[in-house]
Design a protein around this motif. Sequence first.
Motif, PDB file in Angstrom:
ATOM      1  N   ASP A  37       0.855  -1.182   0.000  1.00 56.96           N
ATOM      2  CA  ASP A  37       0.000   0.000   0.000  1.00 56.96           C
ATOM      3  C   ASP A  37       0.891   1.231   0.000  1.00 56.96           C
ATOM      4  OD1 ASP A  37      -2.187  -1.687   0.240  1.00 56.96           O
ATOM      5  OD2 ASP A  37      -2.407  -1.374   2.403  1.00 56.96           O
ATOM      6  N   LEU A  38       0.536   2.230  -0.793  1.00 59.63           N
ATOM      7  CA  LEU A  38       1.280   3.488  -0.846  1.00 59.63           C
ATOM      8  C   LEU A  38       0.435   4.597  -0.228  1.00 59.63           C
ATOM      9  CD1 LEU A  38       3.017   3.799  -4.355  1.00 59.63           C
ATOM     10  CD2 LEU A  38       4.140   3.856  -2.125  1.00 59.63           C
ATOM     11  N   HIS A  39       0.966   5.197   0.817  1.00 58.32           N
ATOM     12  CA  HIS A  39       0.349   6.363   1.451  1.00 58.32           C
ATOM     13  C   HIS A  39       1.116   7.578   0.927  1.00 58.32           C
ATOM     14  CE1 HIS A  39      -1.625   3.796   4.652  1.00 58.32           C
ATOM     15  NE2 HIS A  39      -0.675   2.981   4.200  1.00 58.32           N
ATOM     16  N   LEU A  40       0.471   8.383   0.101  1.00 61.96           N
ATOM     17  CA  LEU A  40       1.188   9.383  -0.686  1.00 61.96           C
ATOM     18  C   LEU A  40       1.336  10.713   0.037  1.00 61.96           C
ATOM     19  CD1 LEU A  40      -0.324   8.768  -4.234  1.00 61.96           C
ATOM     20  CD2 LEU A  40       1.780   7.833  -3.250  1.00 61.96           C
ATOM     21  N   ILE A  48       9.502   6.034   2.859  1.00 66.03           N
ATOM     22  CA  ILE A  48       9.709   5.077   3.934  1.00 66.03           C
ATOM     23  C   ILE A  48       9.047   3.765   3.525  1.00 66.03           C
ATOM     24  CG2 ILE A  48       8.961   4.439   6.268  1.00 66.03           C
ATOM     25  CD1 ILE A  48       9.558   7.328   7.099  1.00 66.03           C
ATOM     26  N   VAL A  49       9.804   2.680   3.587  1.00 64.68           N
ATOM     27  CA  VAL A  49       9.281   1.346   3.298  1.00 64.68           C
ATOM     28  C   VAL A  49       9.096   0.640   4.636  1.00 64.68           C
ATOM     29  CG1 VAL A  49       9.680  -0.848   2.132  1.00 64.68           C
ATOM     30  CG2 VAL A  49      10.441   1.296   1.068  1.00 64.68           C
ATOM     31  N   PHE A  50       7.835   0.355   4.984  1.00 64.97           N
ATOM     32  CA  PHE A  50       7.519  -0.204   6.288  1.00 64.97           C
ATOM     33  C   PHE A  50       7.272  -1.702   6.187  1.00 64.97           C
ATOM     34  CE2 PHE A  50       4.571  -1.510   9.634  1.00 64.97           C
ATOM     35  CZ  PHE A  50       5.342  -1.179  10.743  1.00 64.97           C
ATOM     36  N   VAL A  51       7.858  -2.457   7.150  1.00 66.93           N
ATOM     37  CA  VAL A  51       7.763  -3.919   7.187  1.00 66.93           C
ATOM     38  C   VAL A  51       7.114  -4.315   8.511  1.00 66.93           C
ATOM     39  CG1 VAL A  51       9.001  -6.085   6.853  1.00 66.93           C
ATOM     40  CG2 VAL A  51       9.945  -3.964   5.891  1.00 66.93           C
ATOM     41  N   HIS A  52       5.950  -4.943   8.447  1.00 68.96           N
ATOM     42  CA  HIS A  52       5.172  -5.249   9.651  1.00 68.96           C
ATOM     43  C   HIS A  52       5.791  -6.384  10.455  1.00 68.96           C
ATOM     44  CE1 HIS A  52       3.424  -9.107   8.330  1.00 68.96           C
ATOM     45  NE2 HIS A  52       3.349  -8.586   7.122  1.00 68.96           N
ATOM     46  N   GLY A  53       5.381  -6.473  11.722  1.00 66.86           N
ATOM     47  CA  GLY A  53       5.803  -7.548  12.603  1.00 66.86           C
ATOM     48  C   GLY A  53       4.778  -8.671  12.656  1.00 66.86           C
ATOM     49  N   ALA A  85       5.408   3.240   1.883  1.00 63.62           N
ATOM     50  CA  ALA A  85       5.035   1.984   1.232  1.00 63.62           C
ATOM     51  C   ALA A  85       5.050   0.906   2.301  1.00 63.62           C
ATOM     52  CB  ALA A  85       6.013   1.635   0.117  1.00 63.62           C
ATOM     53  N   SER A  86       3.872   0.372   2.629  1.00 66.50           N
ATOM     54  CA  SER A  86       3.774  -0.701   3.613  1.00 66.50           C
ATOM     55  C   SER A  86       3.629  -2.014   2.857  1.00 66.50           C
ATOM     56  CB  SER A  86       2.570  -0.468   4.532  1.00 66.50           C
ATOM     57  OG  SER A  86       2.538  -1.428   5.569  1.00 66.50           O
ATOM     58  N   VAL A  87       4.546  -2.949   3.116  1.00 71.28           N
ATOM     59  CA  VAL A  87       4.677  -4.119   2.248  1.00 71.28           C
ATOM     60  C   VAL A  87       4.329  -5.409   2.980  1.00 71.28           C
ATOM     61  CG1 VAL A  87       6.503  -2.919   0.994  1.00 71.28           C
ATOM     62  CG2 VAL A  87       7.133  -4.577   2.748  1.00 71.28           C
ATOM     63  N   ALA A 106      12.466  -7.484  -3.024  1.00 74.75           N
ATOM     64  CA  ALA A 106      11.692  -7.338  -4.259  1.00 74.75           C
ATOM     65  C   ALA A 106      10.814  -6.097  -4.205  1.00 74.75           C
ATOM     66  CB  ALA A 106      10.839  -8.587  -4.490  1.00 74.75           C
ATOM     67  N   ALA A 107      10.247  -5.819  -3.035  1.00 65.28           N
ATOM     68  CA  ALA A 107       9.452  -4.597  -2.888  1.00 65.28           C
ATOM     69  C   ALA A 107      10.323  -3.363  -3.089  1.00 65.28           C
ATOM     70  CB  ALA A 107       8.789  -4.566  -1.516  1.00 65.28           C
ATOM     71  N   LEU A 108      11.525  -3.383  -2.524  1.00 65.21           N
ATOM     72  CA  LEU A 108      12.455  -2.256  -2.713  1.00 65.21           C
ATOM     73  C   LEU A 108      12.776  -2.060  -4.184  1.00 65.21           C
ATOM     74  CD1 LEU A 108      15.293  -2.291  -0.028  1.00 65.21           C
ATOM     75  CD2 LEU A 108      13.643  -0.481  -0.480  1.00 65.21           C
TER      76      LEU A 108
END
Length: 273
Positions: A37-40, A48-53, A85-87, A106-108
Amino acid sequence: MTTESAPAAAGGSDDGRTVLRDLVFAEPVGFRPLSLDLHLAPVGSPLIVFVHGGGWRIGSRRMFCPTMADDDPFGRIVAAGFTVASVDYRLSAEANSPAQQDDVAAALAWLAERAHEFGADTSRIVLWGESAGGTLAALVGLRPDAGVRGVIDWYGPSELVAMGEQLGNVHDPASREAEWLGVPAGDDAARARAASPALQVHADAPPFHLAHGLADSAVPPEQSELLAGALAAAGVPVELELVPGAGHMWQGEDVDRLGLLDRALAFARRVTS
């Protein structure tokens, strides 16, 4: 792909923000498609590329941090001038390590090639993860070809054998680390090492911001201390904030979660300026 308007972050602009959801960035053979998801933020903003726990077992790109669900953290980050970008990534029941690192990488790569189409400055990227996502953000940020300006790691495991010894589950096949690795950390030193950011540090790594609660019983705070020590020994700029009374995911009545968010954003601002 779906597009929606979201309310502005508290204390931010009165204008709504745009969220582009369900953007497929990878389709690993034999697995489900992976989306982000892209929060613009405004055109030209750093990314910022966010990676959830979720212990590599559970979790979703829709959740930033469970204890901050009412604080609109994605909106606050956008209001601070960052596109987010939350991946997603494959969970441990779907694939073992290193699939998750490969998914974040790959997301990067997808974002580096495509995010400029949405107005983000892909030359200024920061990886940010919490818990298991912090480990993944650190591992990917330490790859020589990551091309990121910095890494924010909130309470992520950094040395799996040491953590297993700290928690007394180093040989437990039911631990979350064993399910992620495919084997208990204490039973395969090479596999555990490859998934331990503190053992992957090198002198050319990007700057790190680490934060960890001193009352964290799920991931001992010594894990962030180990990573901070390894980074400092390699000459890599590192910030470490240890938070008295804070449990995992910033649990605790008196924890200043928004202050922690603000200090992480201050780091992101410095490394992308």
